[in-house]
Design an enzyme around this catalytic site. Structure first.
Site, PDB file in Angstrom:
ATOM      1  N   ASP A   1      97.693  84.385  51.706  1.00  0.00           N
ATOM      2  CA  ASP A   1      98.088  83.076  51.183  1.00  0.00           C
ATOM      3  C   ASP A   1      96.921  82.087  51.236  1.00  0.00           C
ATOM      4  OD1 ASP A   1      99.769  81.287  49.976  1.00  0.00           O
ATOM      5  OD2 ASP A   1     100.818  80.698  51.794  1.00  0.00           O
TER       6      ASP A   1
ATOM      7  N   VAL B   1     104.524  71.018  60.298  1.00  0.00           N
ATOM      8  CA  VAL B   1     103.518  70.794  61.338  1.00  0.00           C
ATOM      9  C   VAL B   1     103.711  69.391  61.916  1.00  0.00           C
ATOM     10  CG1 VAL B   1     101.061  70.781  61.881  1.00  0.00           C
ATOM     11  CG2 VAL B   1     101.930  72.282  60.084  1.00  0.00           C
TER      12      VAL B   1
ATOM     13  N   LEU C   1     102.917  65.988  60.367  1.00  0.00           N
ATOM     14  CA  LEU C   1     101.591  66.002  59.743  1.00  0.00           C
ATOM     15  C   LEU C   1     101.619  66.604  58.341  1.00  0.00           C
ATOM     16  CD1 LEU C   1      99.348  67.130  62.750  1.00  0.00           C
ATOM     17  CD2 LEU C   1      99.618  64.827  61.829  1.00  0.00           C
ATOM     18  N   GLY C   2     102.529  67.526  58.103  1.00  0.00           N
ATOM     19  CA  GLY C   2     102.582  68.158  56.792  1.00  0.00           C
ATOM     20  C   GLY C   2     103.555  69.322  56.785  1.00  0.00           C
TER      21      GLY C   2
ATOM     22  N   LYS D   1     103.114  73.799  64.918  1.00  0.00           N
ATOM     23  CA  LYS D   1     103.794  74.264  63.704  1.00  0.00           C
ATOM     24  C   LYS D   1     105.084  74.972  64.082  1.00  0.00           C
ATOM     25  CE  LYS D   1     101.791  75.631  59.985  1.00  0.00           C
ATOM     26  NZ  LYS D   1     101.028  76.295  58.917  1.00  0.00           N
TER      27      LYS D   1
END
Length: 783
Positions: A614, A504, A496-497, A519
């Site tokens: 973050d 992920v 997904l990313g 993740k």
């Protein structure tokens, strides 16, 4: 047939056309790019209308009576070229508009209620009211060219701005200004009119003078008393030679002449500041774009990238440079950082931190240890740090006593760990030793395979006796085995990313009825089992509609994975920075408030206070209703500490990291999240990234450009003149500017921010940035 007879013959033909209605334009007149494309002046020398630009057409004034179709004025010069289906319409109510096939209108010039217009033989397009009085002229709104009888008045808002190139009339990087003190001066676009940026001016001033170009090529500044010659006068027969002054894309003025009596003639340069003694083609600041400088020597533009940078476009070296390696995080794995000195370099003074340091080495080290610092200038024991991009870079002569030392941060891939091989001694002993090591590894491998196979068999028995599901009665995140997560994600098949903590993957549970995001964490401490499980329990007990819910986790051997609820609309970055997905203004303001509520919960309402460390668009996910939810909270303290000097203990992503991360003995508090939120809020307002080197240089750094727009009362530029509530826009920008102050004690709390965003608390004017910079310097010294 002589050339002069041909010229007068053409003139008579064009005059006939003018008498047939070509020179006087009335409301109701229409032009198209391919037929009836322009309105000619009486002699046919100049025309107003469509001309070819790139793959489309633009509207402007150009010389139609000579073979070279020379453009001297352009309407809406920064708009993209239009197609053949567009019409130029002088409307019945006296407006001049471009009209698309769908009926959308774009104004060509700022006037209304006009009764007529005319293209004059001087090259001036003039619009009149019913009393035959001029209400708008192209001469009073110049682009890059000054024609004979045209004047440039001492007005900072009416200047000659260079074009991108001869074939692209969009606004370039440089401008020529007729100053109040009588000086004709050249500056980069987007800078203050100060000596710091000026690179050429006339030798003496004529107070309140106008810059004039007469029809004999005489360029001069004059008022009622004084007269200053700028260029040498020309001895030519009036009417047989054309002249024009143009601000070129290399930053210099050039005066051209064209002899109408010459067949197949061409424009000749008769004057330029470059002809003067001591003027160098590299003088214009920013000539080579961001992160690059012009190497002086010769008459050609020789652009060179700063150390650690490469050209954005090798075929067009004046387009600037970018990093030769991309790093998102401050402590990027596999990167080696060094500092390289360049002598005699200067650039725009946008330092975010200044400090008194005794030596160049101290300044070098200070920038090396600061994640946000990309370059530093050292002069007279003052060290100034700066972020990217480095704008208006220029090189002085290194032997100049005023020259400045510059230190550029250079990132390269970490070299191979193979060291120098020692000399060959005792080769027999080495062979025996290697053989023993290989034998030991074989034994360990066989043992490992046997243990792994037994664990797989045991886990398969477990999986065959139960479905992977989550009970509604679970009070905390569930513990998964690694084998279970492999099955959930189909072998980690669909990515997904990627984020700062890991990759992920998409997965399903409850017999495929529920989608989850898994993740796989990287760079975590695998040997602190108790701390990891404690953090999972803390994260699992945090529940808020604007926080991603943690459903489960895995701490199987060295594997660390998290199972989250799935967000079908991706991240805020996916929504915000893609034009086709751009949320409306009201949606963006709702997203900003939702993010603020989530951070406020982490800081003040959850059981244990959590500093995210973050906050960025990639860590804000969007559900099916585009409701913003914060992810990756509570994980910062689990990161491996980076042992390198460059970023020890630093968390976060470059561009969003608060300055106090880099100050010795300065405690990191919840205010680091406030700073990051301020940067994200500016991105939400403007729908662009915090640093974008593809934008004009003065807009590249969002926080600097936002403050500049705020000070100048031009906030509409931040939203690209989008229709928004201006009072709400001002409130949002003021909140963001408070959040990104360098001194954390001056930043508001998230509770205060939320009240200000919702309009229930007054927002004072943010402090002047120069004042804050001085305060910040004193703050560091007091430490």
């Amino acid at each position: 047939m002589t050339p002069i007879f041909l010229f007068f013959l053409l003139s008579s033909i064009f005059t006939v056309n003018a008498q047939q209605g070509q020179s006087i334009v009335k409301p109701g007149s229409i032009l198209t790019p391919t037929t009836n494309s322009s309105w000619l002046s009486p002699s046919g020398l100049y025309a107003f209308g469509f001309y070819k630009q790139g793959n489309g057409y633009a509207v402007g004034v150009f010389l139609a009576g000579i073979p070279q179709n020379t453009v001297v004025w352009t309407a809406n010069r920064d708009n993209p070229p239009v197609s053949t289906k567009v019409t130029l319409n002088f409307t019945s109510d006296g407006r001049l508009v471009l009209q698309s096939a769908q009926g959308a209108e774009t104004s060509v010039a700022n006037f209304s209620s006009a009764s007529s217009a005319s293209m004059l033989d001087t090259g001036n397009f003039v619009v009149y009211n019913s009393d035959k009085q001029s209400i708008w002229e192209s001469f009073q709104n110049p682009t890059d060219t000054l024609l004979p009888t045209q004047q440039l008045l001492p007005n900072d808002s009416v200047v000659l701005k260079s074009s991108v190139s001869e074939s692209n009339q969009s606004t370039g990087r440089f401008r020529a200004v007729m100053q109040q003190d009588g000086y004709v001066a050249l500056y980069p676009v987007g800078t203050n009119l100060t000596l710091e940026y000026g690179y050429w001016s006339t030798s003496s001033g004529v107070p309140s003078g106008n810059l004039n170009l007469d029809d004999q090529g005489f360029l001069y500044v004059t008022n009622s008393v004084f007269n200053l010659t700028v260029s040498p006068s020309r001895n030519s027969t009036k009417g047989t030679v054309l002249y024009r002054l143009r601000m070129e894309d290399d930053g210099f003025l050039r005066l051209y002449s064209y002899n109408l009596q010459e067949q197949n003639g061409s424009w000749s340069i008769i004057w330029s500041p470059l002809n003067e003694t001591g003027v160098n083609i590299c003088f214009p600041r920013g000539l080579c774009g961001v992160n690059a400088f012009c190497d002086p020597g010769g008459n050609d533009i020789n652009c060179t990238c700063l150390p650690g940078f490469v050209f954005i476009d090798e075929s067009k070296r004046t387009s600037g440079c970018e990093r030769n390696s991309t790093t998102e995080n401050c402590n990027e794995k596999g990167m080696n950082t060094t500092m390289e000195e360049v002598s005699g370099i200067i650039w725009e003074n946008l330092t975010y931190n200044r400090s008194v340091l005794l030596t160049k080495q101290d300044c070098n080290d200070a920038c090396w240890q600061d994640c946000s610092c990309e370059a530093a200038l050292f002069k007279d024991e003052i060290c100034g740090k700066q972020k990217l991009p480095l704008r208006f870079v220029n090189i002085k002569i290194p032997t100049d006593p005023k020259a400045t030392s510059a230190f550029i941060k250079v990132r390269t891939s970490t070299p191979s760990s193979d060291g120098n091989v020692t000399k060959k001694k005792g080769s027999e002993i080495l062979i025996i030793g290697v053989s023993l090591v290989v034998f030991a590894f074989i034994v360990l491998a066989i043992s490992g395979i046997a243990i792994y196979r037994s664990r797989i068999f045991a886990n398969k028995k477990i999986l065959n006796t139960r479905n992977i599901a989550l009970s509604d009665e679970d009070v905390g995140p569930r513990s998964f085995t690694y084998i279970e997560l492999e099955k959930i994600t189909n072998g980690f098949k669909e990515e997904l990313g990627r984020g700062s903590f890991g990759i992920v993957y998409k997965g399903t549970i409850e017999n495929g009825q529920k989608i989850v995001a898994v993740k796989r964490l990287e760079r975590l401490l695998v040997d602190r089992e108790r701390e990891f499980q404690t953090e999972m329990k803390v994260i699992g007990r945090t529940y808020h509609k604007n926080l991603i819910r943690l459903l489960g986790y895995c701490h199987d051997g060295p594997n660390r994975l998290l199972v989250y609820e799935y967000m079908c609309n991706g991240s805020l970055a996916d929504v915000l920075f893609e034009p086709e997905k751009k949320p409306s203004w009201d949606e963006r303001m709702g997203i900003a408030c939702n993010i603020a509520r989530g951070i406020f919960y982490l800081h003040e309402e959850c059981i244990e206070k959590i500093i995210h460390c973050d906050i960025k668009p990639q860590n804000i996910l969007m559900d099916e209703n585009r409701c913003a939810k914060i992810s990756d909270f509570g994980l910062a303290k689990l990161l491996k500490p980076d042992q390198s000097k460059i970023s020890t203990g630093i968390r976060g992503t470059r561009g969003y990291v608060a300055p106090e991360w880099h100050r010795l003995k300065c405690p990191v508090t919840v205010k680091v999240d406030v700073y990051s939120f301020g940067i994200v809020l500016l991105e939400i307002i403007s729908c662009r990234r915090c640093v974008d080197s593809n934008l004009p240089e003065e807009e590249a750094i969002l926080e600097e450009w936002s403050y500049r727009c705020f000070e100048c009362g031009e906030l509409g530029k931040l939203v690209n003149d989008e229709e928004v509530d201006m009072r709400q826009l001002e409130r949002m920008v003021k909140v963001a500017l408070w959040c990104i102050l360098y001194d954390p004690s001056l930043r508001p709390s998230m509770k205060k921010i939320l009240l200000m965003l919702e309009g229930t608390a007054d927002i004072p004017i943010p402090p002047n940035r120069s004042t804050v910079s001085q305060y910040d310097q004193g703050f560091e010294e007091n430490e």
